[in-house]
Write an enzyme that holds these catalytic residues in place. Structure first.
Site, PDB file in Angstrom:
ATOM      1  N   ASP A  81    -111.117 -21.028 -35.815  1.00  0.00           N
ATOM      2  CA  ASP A  81    -110.161 -21.165 -36.904  1.00  0.00           C
ATOM      3  C   ASP A  81    -109.527 -20.254 -37.983  1.00  0.00           C
ATOM      4  O   ASP A  81    -111.199 -19.401 -38.401  1.00  0.00           O
ATOM      5  CB  ASP A  81    -110.803 -22.030 -37.432  1.00  0.00           C
ATOM      6  CG  ASP A  81    -109.267 -22.905 -38.104  1.00  0.00           C
ATOM      7  OD1 ASP A  81    -107.845 -22.789 -38.125  1.00  0.00           O
ATOM      8  OD2 ASP A  81    -109.436 -23.617 -39.413  1.00  0.00           O
ATOM      9  N   HIS A  82    -109.248 -19.277 -38.320  1.00  0.00           N
ATOM     10  CA  HIS A  82    -108.711 -18.726 -39.637  1.00  0.00           C
ATOM     11  C   HIS A  82    -109.612 -17.328 -39.957  1.00  0.00           C
ATOM     12  O   HIS A  82    -110.400 -17.177 -40.686  1.00  0.00           O
ATOM     13  CB  HIS A  82    -108.881 -19.560 -41.125  1.00  0.00           C
ATOM     14  CG  HIS A  82    -107.595 -20.282 -41.782  1.00  0.00           C
ATOM     15  ND1 HIS A  82    -106.525 -20.007 -41.800  1.00  0.00           N
ATOM     16  CD2 HIS A  82    -107.493 -21.485 -41.643  1.00  0.00           C
ATOM     17  CE1 HIS A  82    -106.280 -20.924 -42.009  1.00  0.00           C
ATOM     18  NE2 HIS A  82    -106.186 -22.033 -41.329  1.00  0.00           N
ATOM     19  N   HIS A 179    -103.155 -26.844 -46.342  1.00  0.00           N
ATOM     20  CA  HIS A 179    -104.510 -27.739 -46.746  1.00  0.00           C
ATOM     21  C   HIS A 179    -105.164 -28.580 -47.839  1.00  0.00           C
ATOM     22  O   HIS A 179    -105.083 -28.530 -48.437  1.00  0.00           O
ATOM     23  CB  HIS A 179    -106.081 -26.240 -46.559  1.00  0.00           C
ATOM     24  CG  HIS A 179    -105.638 -25.285 -45.295  1.00  0.00           C
ATOM     25  ND1 HIS A 179    -104.873 -23.880 -45.648  1.00  0.00           N
ATOM     26  CD2 HIS A 179    -105.263 -25.515 -43.969  1.00  0.00           C
ATOM     27  CE1 HIS A 179    -104.813 -24.050 -44.174  1.00  0.00           C
ATOM     28  NE2 HIS A 179    -105.258 -24.298 -43.527  1.00  0.00           N
ATOM     29  N   LYS A 183    -102.136 -32.694 -50.564  1.00  0.00           N
ATOM     30  CA  LYS A 183    -100.537 -31.969 -49.963  1.00  0.00           C
ATOM     31  C   LYS A 183     -99.436 -32.114 -51.315  1.00  0.00           C
ATOM     32  O   LYS A 183     -98.778 -31.247 -51.158  1.00  0.00           O
ATOM     33  CB  LYS A 183    -101.060 -32.303 -48.747  1.00  0.00           C
ATOM     34  CG  LYS A 183    -101.793 -32.011 -48.039  1.00  0.00           C
ATOM     35  CD  LYS A 183    -101.565 -32.290 -46.402  1.00  0.00           C
ATOM     36  CE  LYS A 183    -102.466 -32.072 -45.674  1.00  0.00           C
ATOM     37  NZ  LYS A 183    -103.728 -31.086 -45.588  1.00  0.00           N
ATOM     38  N   HIS A 210    -100.620 -26.536 -39.623  1.00  0.00           N
ATOM     39  CA  HIS A 210    -101.958 -26.310 -40.459  1.00  0.00           C
ATOM     40  C   HIS A 210    -101.957 -27.044 -41.463  1.00  0.00           C
ATOM     41  O   HIS A 210     -99.972 -27.078 -41.911  1.00  0.00           O
ATOM     42  CB  HIS A 210    -102.758 -25.020 -40.886  1.00  0.00           C
ATOM     43  CG  HIS A 210    -102.622 -23.610 -40.095  1.00  0.00           C
ATOM     44  ND1 HIS A 210    -104.344 -23.420 -39.720  1.00  0.00           N
ATOM     45  CD2 HIS A 210    -102.236 -22.737 -38.611  1.00  0.00           C
ATOM     46  CE1 HIS A 210    -104.550 -22.165 -39.223  1.00  0.00           C
ATOM     47  NE2 HIS A 210    -103.127 -22.529 -38.104  1.00  0.00           N
ATOM     48  N   ASP A 256    -108.678 -30.980 -39.982  1.00  0.00           N
ATOM     49  CA  ASP A 256    -109.677 -30.870 -39.895  1.00  0.00           C
ATOM     50  C   ASP A 256    -110.389 -31.929 -41.260  1.00  0.00           C
ATOM     51  O   ASP A 256    -110.731 -33.346 -41.328  1.00  0.00           O
ATOM     52  CB  ASP A 256    -110.089 -29.772 -40.782  1.00  0.00           C
ATOM     53  CG  ASP A 256    -111.549 -29.803 -40.905  1.00  0.00           C
ATOM     54  OD1 ASP A 256    -112.128 -30.347 -40.600  1.00  0.00           O
ATOM     55  OD2 ASP A 256    -112.338 -28.663 -41.865  1.00  0.00           O
TER      56      ASP A 256
HETATM   57  P1  13P Z   1    -106.390 -30.239 -43.183  1.00  0.00           P
HETATM   58  O1  13P Z   1    -107.399 -29.857 -44.679  1.00  0.00           O
HETATM   59  O2  13P Z   1    -104.802 -30.780 -43.406  1.00  0.00           O
HETATM   60  O3  13P Z   1    -106.940 -30.575 -42.422  1.00  0.00           O
HETATM   61  O4  13P Z   1    -105.594 -28.391 -42.558  1.00  0.00           O
HETATM   62  C1  13P Z   1    -106.925 -28.401 -41.829  1.00  0.00           C
HETATM   63  C2  13P Z   1    -106.309 -27.031 -41.133  1.00  0.00           C
HETATM   64  O5  13P Z   1    -105.408 -26.408 -41.001  1.00  0.00           O
HETATM   65  C3  13P Z   1    -107.563 -25.748 -40.204  1.00  0.00           C
HETATM   66  O6  13P Z   1    -106.783 -25.005 -39.826  1.00  0.00           O
HETATM   67  O1  G3H Z   2    -108.328 -24.753 -42.976  1.00  0.00           O
HETATM   68  C1  G3H Z   2    -109.866 -24.816 -42.993  1.00  0.00           C
HETATM   69  C2  G3H Z   2    -109.974 -25.761 -42.279  1.00  0.00           C
HETATM   70  O2  G3H Z   2    -110.303 -27.078 -42.663  1.00  0.00           O
HETATM   71  C3  G3H Z   2    -111.824 -25.073 -41.805  1.00  0.00           C
HETATM   72  O3  G3H Z   2    -112.536 -25.713 -43.134  1.00  0.00           O
HETATM   73  O4  G3H Z   2    -113.959 -23.414 -43.411  1.00  0.00           O
HETATM   74  O5  G3H Z   2    -114.619 -25.439 -44.261  1.00  0.00           O
HETATM   75  O6  G3H Z   2    -115.010 -24.899 -42.032  1.00  0.00           O
HETATM   76  P1  G3H Z   2    -113.985 -24.930 -43.542  1.00  0.00           P
HETATM   77 ZN    ZN Z   3    -105.367 -24.085 -41.634  1.00  0.00          ZN
END
Ligand code: 13P
Ligand code: G3H
Ligand code: ZN
Length: 320
Positions: A81-82, A179, A183, A210, A256
């Protein structure tokens, strides 16, 4: 069984969305697998750079492999992710990840497309799928913070040009989400007109949403009742909107924050009611169960509940 996101998206497109959930520890992983078997849904395990640093790359892999042994019916993708380019390449090299996200959305369009193209070329040779992102989501990502007010929705023409230039397999688009737990300030919803415009330019192409946590009001209230101090105005995506976004091409939904809220609620409630307890396994077990139940409900909202048998049949997974 680990499959690619591309394989999952072919089966899901237009019919259901595959839930993509971040994990950092064993409890999250157990709840995630158990919940998806209860719901009979395929899923995506997401690992952020922060998670790789927190638990360690090998530990996360070991946890997932152990869950795979415990839950042999599960069908899922393992996704970065990212990621930046270097982390994408590390994950592709590892042979464990079936999908990576290259997030160069903070770069110019041309630079973002060029970086994504390089990752795609590297990933192709190893059969790994690639997600990329254009447009800026509000809220906080690992490397970039954008004020929600200035968050830009994805331009449909740019989305089409980006997919053509970069060759990515799926695209994260900015369609009104952000995120984190804060929101929306009012009654905003997803920008369905924008999603429809993007789909018109990219028919059949999987779009990724996302920032899709729902931040349930009752969860925030309980957290605060048991000593938390979340802003009670915290609001997320209305779950009923997933079903409207799915026919428009939204095929992956990232969640998340909601999982973190379940963790916080269970632990705060547990220690509030049992302040003398020092056995962390008690709230741990409650959390695994609560997280599995949360996943069942989310899978229903994503319309993925009950699809596992057809996904197993299509992808050749062994049915236990
Ligand atoms: P949320 O913060 O809405 O749960 O989004 C998570 C996300 O996009 C992880 O890549
Ligand atoms: O978009 C990000 C996710 O919520 C992951 O969060 O980078 O704190 O693990 P994190
Ligand atoms: Zn994300």
């Amino acid at each position: 069984m680990i499959v690619t996101t591309t394989e999952l998206f072919k089966l899901a497109y237009g019919k259901f969305a595959v839930g993509a959930y971040n994990i950092n520890n064993m409890e999250q992983a157990l709840g995630l697998f158990q919940g998806h078997l209860d719901a009979q849904a395929p899923f995506i395990i997401q690992i952020s750079k922060g998670a790789r640093k927190y638990a360690g790359v090998k530990m996360l892999e070991a946890i997932i492999r152990a869950c795979d042994g415990e839950f042999p019916e599960a069908v899922y993708a393992v996704h970065l992710d990212h990621g930046d380019e270097q982390t994408c390449n590390e994950c592709i090299d590892s042979g464990f990840y079936s999908s990576v996200m290259i997030d160069a959305s903070h770069e110019t369009f041309e630079e973002n497309a060029a970086i994504t193209r390089r990752v795609v070329e590297y990933a192709r040779a190893k059969g790994v799928s690639v997600e990329s992102e254009i447009g800026m989501l509000g809220g906080v990502e690992e490397h970039v913070s954008v004020d929600e007010k200035h968050a830009m929705l994805t331009d449909p023409d740019e989305a089409k040009a980006f997919v053509e230039q970069s060759g990515c397999d799926s695209l994260a688009v900015a369609i009104g989400t952000s995120h984190g737990a804060y929101k929306f300030s009012g009654n905003q919803s997803l920008h369905f007109d924008r999603i429809a415009e993007i789909q018109k330019r990219l028919p059949g192409f999987p779009l990724v949403m996302h920032g899709s946590s729902s931040v349930p009001k009752d969860e925030v209230e309980k957290i605060n009742r048991y000593g938390g101090q979340l802003d009670p105005s915290a609001r997320g995506v209305d779950e009923s909107e997933f079903a409207k976004a799915i026919p428009l091409g939204v095929t992956k939904v990232n969640i998340d924050t909601d999982g973190r809220l379940v963790w916080m609620r269970v632990h705060r409630e547990h220690f509030y009611n049992d302040p003398k307890n020092f056995d962390f396994r008690k709230p741990g077990a409650e959390y695994i169960k609560a997280y599995a139940d949360f996943i069942v409900n989310k899978s229903k909202a994503l319309l993925s509940a009950g699809t596992l048998p057809e996904v197993q049949a299509a992808l050749g997974a062994a049915v236990q």
